[in-house]
Structure formats: structure tokens, C-alpha cells
Design an enzyme around this catalytic site. Structure first.
Site, PDB file in Angstrom:
ATOM      1  N   GLY A 150       0.856  -1.185   0.000  1.00  0.00           N
ATOM      2  CA  GLY A 150       0.000   0.000   0.000  1.00  0.00           C
ATOM      3  C   GLY A 150       0.888   1.230   0.000  1.00  0.00           C
ATOM      4  N   ARG A 151       0.372   2.319   0.579  1.00  0.00           N
ATOM      5  CA  ARG A 151       1.144   3.574   0.581  1.00  0.00           C
ATOM      6  C   ARG A 151       2.465   3.420   1.325  1.00  0.00           C
ATOM      7  NH1 ARG A 151      -4.279   5.956   1.541  1.00  0.00           N
ATOM      8  NH2 ARG A 151      -3.882   5.197   3.629  1.00  0.00           N
ATOM      9  N   ILE A 152       2.432   2.771   2.500  1.00  0.00           N
ATOM     10  CA  ILE A 152       3.657   2.654   3.298  1.00  0.00           C
ATOM     11  C   ILE A 152       4.622   1.652   2.649  1.00  0.00           C
ATOM     12  CG2 ILE A 152       4.599   1.988   5.563  1.00  0.00           C
ATOM     13  CD1 ILE A 152       1.897   3.022   6.768  1.00  0.00           C
ATOM     14  N   ARG A 232       0.728  -4.029  12.600  1.00  0.00           N
ATOM     15  CA  ARG A 232       0.044  -4.162  13.888  1.00  0.00           C
ATOM     16  C   ARG A 232       0.542  -5.457  14.515  1.00  0.00           C
ATOM     17  NH1 ARG A 232      -1.108   0.475  13.916  1.00  0.00           N
ATOM     18  NH2 ARG A 232      -3.174   1.431  14.052  1.00  0.00           N
ATOM     19  N   GLU A 261       0.072  -5.070  23.225  1.00  0.00           N
ATOM     20  CA  GLU A 261       0.924  -3.873  23.234  1.00  0.00           C
ATOM     21  C   GLU A 261       0.499  -2.968  24.390  1.00  0.00           C
ATOM     22  OE1 GLU A 261       2.122  -2.125  19.360  1.00  0.00           O
ATOM     23  OE2 GLU A 261       1.047  -0.391  20.146  1.00  0.00           O
ATOM     24  N   HIS A 280       5.982   1.404  19.402  1.00  0.00           N
ATOM     25  CA  HIS A 280       5.026   1.911  18.412  1.00  0.00           C
ATOM     26  C   HIS A 280       5.360   3.359  18.019  1.00  0.00           C
ATOM     27  CE1 HIS A 280       0.686   1.236  16.862  1.00  0.00           C
ATOM     28  NE2 HIS A 280       1.279   2.172  16.124  1.00  0.00           N
TER      29      HIS A 280
END
Ligand code: 8YV
Length: 314
Positions: A150-152, A232, A261, A280
């Protein structure tokens, strides 16, 4: 003075956000959802990742908008919000560069054992140089496998080119449109795992991506490979990863996110030297967090005013 709209928020928010919202809304803590007056709450502002589910929404019949500080909305039941006519805002396109930088920071640090080196160089044992210690793995000309283009993921691919890496990717849908411009090659997931020296995870957390990397996938990876997760925590099966790192069936892992987390302070992963864990920090730069604050505030105020959100998920 007319009463300000009450906004259920995951407090404390940053002082800058609190200040920007001060004259527009009254932020009320999460537990206000269980107190008298919950029905007067007009919006929800999710700053961390508190769960927004049908049970919470049922307690808050007056909510007109949910604004999330961040792009990932796996903690929000978007269909449930949509069913109630509540728009959900997020901050897409703003944090891709920072998160891709973090993926590369982790990749480089794990490949070159930077954290172990830092501890050693500052500790009592570094009194004589030895060319045989803390040997890492080559990064330039290595093979990088990106899961989730995707974008990342696309930004990670662009950074990899500067390191002369061969870049493989796997995506739910093949992205023929960008393969040439990004210099990436599509492979089925298993083949990508078998061939990659570095595997970077950049998928959203969905029912389909939960435990995408488990025992079978870790076993398919090279014993010299490094897993990087900036997606995630639950995308990786924590028990399976802990076992793989303990048995050293892969070289290492670098995690920006974990499941749960944070991890319990006595979790076995925290005792291993072949894993780097960041709390994170994917989008945690001054500039990116400022833009995220601005967009999430604009989304919140637009929703309260009954206007269209600039960035809306559902
Ligand atoms: C944020 C993120 O740190 O955007 C996301 O999905 O995980 C991060 O950018 C987070 O949302 C803030 O709580």
C-alpha cells in the site's frame, strides 16, 4: 457562554491537541461512557487505540462523529459506526514517509545489530576491540520482501532501491501498475518468505491478516532472515515468533508493534537479544504527529458541525 460539545477522549491527549481543542469542545475521559450524562456525549476522539465497539456505541446515542488520531482503525468497529450513521475519520497519507523511515530504521538496526552494539559499547566489557564480534547481515544487495504494497509499503520499496536491494512484494491484489516504477517483483507469499533476507510487514490488521505470520511462515523463512513489523502486533503470532527467535530459526526480528501492546513486562520476548522492540514509534516525528493532530482535529470539528470529513473511513 453556550456549552461546548462533550467529546469522549482517550486521555491524556498531547498538550498541543488539548490546547487546540480547548475553545471548541470539552474533552471527557473514557470512563464517562459509563457515567450519568453519557447520552450527551457528541463525539469520540481516539488518540491511542481504545476499543470502539457496538457495546460502547450503544452507551453513547448522541455521538455524531468518531475521529481517530492515526490511519489504522482496527480498534474501531467501522461497520457498527456506519450502521448508526456515524462517520469515522482517520489520517491517511500523512504518516507513510515516517512509518517507512521507521521500517528502514528497524531493518538497518537489526541487520547490523546496532542495539546490541550500543549496549556493548556503553557497558563494562568493551575494553578491547575484537573484529569477530557482533557480526550482522549485509543490507545492500540483499533481498527485501514487502508484505502489503500500500502507501507505506511503496515508500519502503523506494528506500530499498538506494541500498541496491532486490525488492519482492506480496499483496492481496497484484499491483502491476506500480511494479515497474517501484522496481518490485510480485511473488506468492510463501515464495517471498523463502527468498527474502528481510521481510517487512506493512498490511492493515483485518480478519484476513491476523496471524498472517505464524509457525508455518516463520519456518519458511531463511535462518539468516530478519522479520520487521511496522503494521500491527496481531499480524504476527507472538508465541510462534518467540519460539523462532529462541530457537534461532531466523536471525532476528525488529518490531514497532507487538501483541499485546505493550507486552507484559515479564514476557520472554523482552529477554531475547535477537529482537529489537520499539514502543510503536512508526509515525512518531514532530512533523508527522503535528499533521496527524491537525487532520484529526479538523475531522472531529467537521463531524460535530455536520460537515463532510476530509478523510473518512466509513
Ligand atoms: C499512531 C498508527 O501512532 O496511524 C496509525 O495507524 O498506528 C500510528 O501512526 C497511532 O495511531 C496513534 O495512536
Amino acid at each position: 457562554m453556550p456549552k461546548l460539545p462533550r467529546v469522549l477522549a482517550d486521555l491524556p491527549v498531547s498538550p498541543a491537541i488539548a490546547e487546540a481543542l480547548r475553545s471548541h469542545v470539552e474533552l471527557v475521559p473514557w470512563h464517562a461512557a459509563d457515567e450519568p450524562g453519557a447520552a450527551t456525549i457528541a463525539a469520540i476522539y481516539t488518540y491511542g487505540h481504545p476499543t470502539v465497539d457496538p457495546t460502547l456505541l450503544a452507551k453513547l446515542p448522541g455521538v455524531r462523529v468518531i475521529s481517530n488520531f492515526g490511519v489504522g482503525v482496527d480498534h474501531i468497529d467501522v461497520p457498527a459506526a456506519t450502521a448508526r450513521g456515524i462517520p469515522v475519520g482517520n489520517t491517511p497519507g500523512i504518516l507513510d514517509g515516517a512509518t517507512a523511515d521507521q521500517a528502514f530504521t528497524l531493518l538497518l538496526a537489526a541487520g547490523r545489530r546496532l542495539i546490541e552494539g550500543d549496549r556493548y559499547a556503553k557497558g563494562p566489557d568493551f575494553v578491547r576491540y575484537d573484529p569477530s564480534y557482533l557480526l550482522g547481515r549485509e543490507i545492500h544487495h540483499a533481498t527485501l520482501g514487502i508484505i502489503g504494497l500500500g502507501r507505506i509499503g511503496a515508500q519502503v520499496a523506494r528506500r530499498a532501491r538506494a541500498f541496491d536491494m532486490t525488492v519482492l512484494y506480496h499483496n492481496r491484489q497484484r499491483r502491476v501498475d506500480v511494479e515497474q516504477s517501484l522496481g518490485v517483483q510480485y511473488l506468492p507469499r510463501e515464495a517471498l518468505l523463502t527468498k527474502s533476507d528481510y521481510v517487512v510487514l506493512t498490511v492493515p490488521l483485518t480478519a484476513q491478516t491476523r496471524h498472517l505470520i505464524g509457525r508455518t511462515e516463520l519456518a519458511a523463512m531463511k535462518p539468516t532472515a530478519i522479520l520487521v513489523n511496522v503494521a500491527r502486533g496481531p499480524v504476527v503470532d507472538t508465541d510462534a515468533l518467540t519460539e523462532a527467535l529462541q530457537l534461532r530459526t531466523i536471525f532476528g526480528a525488529a518490531l514497532d508493534v507487538t501483541d499485546p501492546e505493550p507486552l507484559p513486562r515479564d514476557h520472554p520476548l523482552l529477554k531475547l537479544d535477537n529482537v529489537i522492540i520499539a514502543p510503536h514509534l512508526g509515525s512518531a516525528t514532530v512533523e508527522t504527529r503535528q499533521r496527524m493532530a491537525q487532520v484529526s482535529i479538523e475531522n472531529l470539528l467537521a463531524g460535530l458541525a455536520g460537515k463532510a470529513l476530509a478523510f473518512r473511513v466509513g
